[in-house]
Design a protein around this motif. Structure first.
Motif, PDB file in Angstrom:
ATOM      1  N   GLN A  38      -2.379  12.006  -0.505  1.00 21.18           N
ATOM      2  CA  GLN A  38      -3.114  13.095   0.116  1.00 21.18           C
ATOM      3  C   GLN A  38      -3.755  12.978   1.329  1.00 21.18           C
ATOM      4  N   ALA A  39      -3.368  13.564   2.499  1.00 20.71           N
ATOM      5  CA  ALA A  39      -3.838  13.631   3.741  1.00 20.71           C
ATOM      6  C   ALA A  39      -4.901  14.519   4.096  1.00 20.71           C
ATOM      7  N   PRO A  40      -5.779  14.140   4.891  1.00 23.85           N
ATOM      8  CA  PRO A  40      -6.782  15.037   5.231  1.00 23.85           C
ATOM      9  C   PRO A  40      -6.211  16.535   5.632  1.00 23.85           C
ATOM     10  N   GLY A  41      -6.706  17.540   4.840  1.00 25.71           N
ATOM     11  CA  GLY A  41      -6.253  18.881   5.214  1.00 25.71           C
ATOM     12  C   GLY A  41      -5.038  19.275   4.593  1.00 25.71           C
ATOM     13  N   ASP A  62      11.607  12.630  -0.295  1.00 24.83           N
ATOM     14  CA  ASP A  62      12.539  12.211   0.974  1.00 24.83           C
ATOM     15  C   ASP A  62      11.951  11.881   2.341  1.00 24.83           C
ATOM     16  N   SER A  63      10.480  12.037   2.292  1.00 21.41           N
ATOM     17  CA  SER A  63      10.113  11.572   3.424  1.00 21.41           C
ATOM     18  C   SER A  63       9.671   9.920   3.528  1.00 21.41           C
ATOM     19  N   VAL A  64       9.974   9.556   2.338  1.00 26.89           N
ATOM     20  CA  VAL A  64      10.007   7.933   2.319  1.00 26.89           C
ATOM     21  C   VAL A  64      10.965   7.409   2.010  1.00 26.89           C
ATOM     22  N   LYS A  65      12.101   7.960   1.496  1.00 27.02           N
ATOM     23  CA  LYS A  65      13.200   7.361   1.244  1.00 27.02           C
ATOM     24  C   LYS A  65      13.939   6.069   2.264  1.00 27.02           C
ATOM     25  N   GLY A  66      14.139   5.114   1.974  1.00 29.53           N
ATOM     26  CA  GLY A  66      14.655   4.115   2.765  1.00 29.53           C
ATOM     27  C   GLY A  66      13.500   3.162   3.672  1.00 29.53           C
ATOM     28  N   ARG A  67      12.121   3.802   3.329  1.00 30.26           N
ATOM     29  CA  ARG A  67      11.147   2.866   3.932  1.00 30.26           C
ATOM     30  C   ARG A  67      10.354   2.471   2.973  1.00 30.26           C
ATOM     31  N   PHE A  68      10.085   3.214   1.717  1.00 36.68           N
ATOM     32  CA  PHE A  68       9.235   2.681   0.528  1.00 36.68           C
ATOM     33  C   PHE A  68      10.284   2.134  -0.582  1.00 36.68           C
ATOM     34  N   GLU A  89       1.998   9.522  10.123  1.00 36.12           N
ATOM     35  CA  GLU A  89       2.194  10.457   9.225  1.00 36.12           C
ATOM     36  C   GLU A  89       2.093   9.970   7.668  1.00 36.12           C
ATOM     37  N   ASP A  90       2.083   8.725   7.713  1.00 39.54           N
ATOM     38  CA  ASP A  90       1.739   8.311   6.150  1.00 39.54           C
ATOM     39  C   ASP A  90       0.307   7.772   6.080  1.00 39.54           C
ATOM     40  N   THR A  91      -0.442   8.305   6.918  1.00 41.21           N
ATOM     41  CA  THR A  91      -1.853   8.062   6.708  1.00 41.21           C
ATOM     42  C   THR A  91      -2.463   8.984   5.451  1.00 41.21           C
ATOM     43  N   GLY A 111       3.392  17.463 -14.314  1.00 38.09           N
ATOM     44  CA  GLY A 111       3.517  16.732 -15.644  1.00 38.09           C
ATOM     45  C   GLY A 111       2.662  15.643 -15.795  1.00 38.09           C
ATOM     46  N   ILE A 112       1.665  15.340 -15.037  1.00 41.93           N
ATOM     47  CA  ILE A 112       1.017  13.970 -14.947  1.00 41.93           C
ATOM     48  C   ILE A 112      -0.077  14.135 -16.081  1.00 41.93           C
ATOM     49  N   ASP A 113      -0.213  13.116 -17.122  1.00 43.84           N
ATOM     50  CA  ASP A 113      -1.243  12.725 -17.948  1.00 43.84           C
ATOM     51  C   ASP A 113      -2.310  12.200 -17.493  1.00 43.84           C
ATOM     52  N   TYR A 114      -2.257  11.199 -16.581  1.00 39.17           N
ATOM     53  CA  TYR A 114      -3.349  10.505 -16.335  1.00 39.17           C
ATOM     54  C   TYR A 114      -3.392  10.197 -14.609  1.00 39.17           C
ATOM     55  N   TRP A 115      -4.413  10.358 -14.179  1.00 38.67           N
ATOM     56  CA  TRP A 115      -4.762  10.051 -12.710  1.00 38.67           C
ATOM     57  C   TRP A 115      -5.628   8.988 -12.434  1.00 38.67           C
ATOM     58  N   GLY A 116      -5.476   7.932 -11.512  1.00 40.18           N
ATOM     59  CA  GLY A 116      -6.355   7.026 -11.141  1.00 40.18           C
ATOM     60  C   GLY A 116      -6.985   7.277  -9.897  1.00 40.18           C
ATOM     61  N   LYS A 117      -7.908   6.427  -9.623  1.00 40.74           N
ATOM     62  CA  LYS A 117      -8.662   6.630  -8.018  1.00 40.74           C
ATOM     63  C   LYS A 117      -7.806   6.202  -7.066  1.00 40.74           C
ATOM     64  N   GLY A 118      -8.140   6.514  -5.853  1.00 40.44           N
ATOM     65  CA  GLY A 118      -7.097   6.212  -4.681  1.00 40.44           C
ATOM     66  C   GLY A 118      -7.605   5.019  -3.699  1.00 40.44           C
ATOM     67  N   THR A 119      -6.958   4.838  -2.984  1.00 42.50           N
ATOM     68  CA  THR A 119      -6.850   3.547  -1.930  1.00 42.50           C
ATOM     69  C   THR A 119      -6.436   4.203  -0.654  1.00 42.50           C
ATOM     70  N   LEU A 120      -7.205   4.096   0.491  1.00 43.55           N
ATOM     71  CA  LEU A 120      -6.885   4.642   1.680  1.00 43.55           C
ATOM     72  C   LEU A 120      -6.075   3.868   2.586  1.00 43.55           C
ATOM     73  N   VAL A 121      -4.880   4.509   3.246  1.00 42.03           N
ATOM     74  CA  VAL A 121      -4.108   3.752   4.042  1.00 42.03           C
ATOM     75  C   VAL A 121      -4.131   4.737   5.312  1.00 42.03           C
ATOM     76  N   THR A 122      -4.486   3.708   6.700  1.00 38.89           N
ATOM     77  CA  THR A 122      -4.357   4.504   7.605  1.00 38.89           C
ATOM     78  C   THR A 122      -3.470   3.599   8.608  1.00 38.89           C
ATOM     79  N   VAL A 123      -2.695   4.447   9.253  1.00 39.29           N
ATOM     80  CA  VAL A 123      -1.531   3.791  10.101  1.00 39.29           C
ATOM     81  C   VAL A 123      -1.977   4.649  11.617  1.00 39.29           C
ATOM     82  N   SER A 124      -2.342   3.391  12.342  1.00 37.22           N
ATOM     83  CA  SER A 124      -3.033   3.770  13.865  1.00 37.22           C
ATOM     84  C   SER A 124      -2.827   2.520  14.673  1.00 37.22           C
ATOM     85  N   SER A 125      -2.580   2.653  15.818  1.00 36.02           N
ATOM     86  CA  SER A 125      -2.528   1.840  16.787  1.00 36.02           C
ATOM     87  C   SER A 125      -4.036   1.659  17.380  1.00 36.02           C
TER      88      SER A 125
END
Length: 125
Positions: A38-41, A62-68, A89-91, A111-125
């Motif tokens: 989830q990105a801001p906004g 589709d947005s990550v196929k071939g990369r992830f 845009e992957d931030t 359909g998610i039964d369990y959620w975990g806490k997140g980790t922040l990924v920032t892609v920037s130069s």
């Protein structure tokens, strides 16, 4: 039952990062586990999931196929998300989740039964 994501950080465009999701509890050994972001906004987006075995079914947005890529080590109770060719845009905050099956429905988040806490990924130069 617990899911904990780690491995986020700051990376330059075009770079790579590997996220880890540690899961605990007997139940999750038999669950599909995947990643959302989830990105801001922006709305939450399903990224990828993998079935309950090391060679389980995999699905990708589709947005990550071939990369992830996603992998699982059932003995270590770990799921990994290898992210290559990262773009700004992957931030997002990335978090892992669990559901009985890995399929397109998993990536909707309904359909998610369990959620975990997140980790922040920032892609920037």
């Amino acid at each position: 039952v617990q899911l904990q994501a780690s491995g986020g950080g700051l990376v330059q465009p075009g770079g790579s990062l590997r996220l880890s999701c540690a899961h605990s509890g007997f139940t999750l050994d038999y669950y599909a586990i995947g990643w959302f972001r989830q990105a801001p906004g922006k709305e939450r987006e399903g990224v990828s999931c993998i079935g309950s075995s090391d060679e389980g079914t995999r699905h990708f947005a589709d947005s990550v196929k071939g990369r992830f890529t996603i992998s699982r080590d059932t003995a270590r109770k770990m799921v990994y998300l290898q992210m290559n060719a990262l773009q700004p845009e992957d931030t997002a905050v990335y978090f892992c989740a669990a559901s009985p099956y890995c399929n397109g429905y998993f990536l909707t988040g309904y359909g998610i039964d369990y959620w975990g806490k997140g980790t922040l990924v920032t892609v920037s130069s």
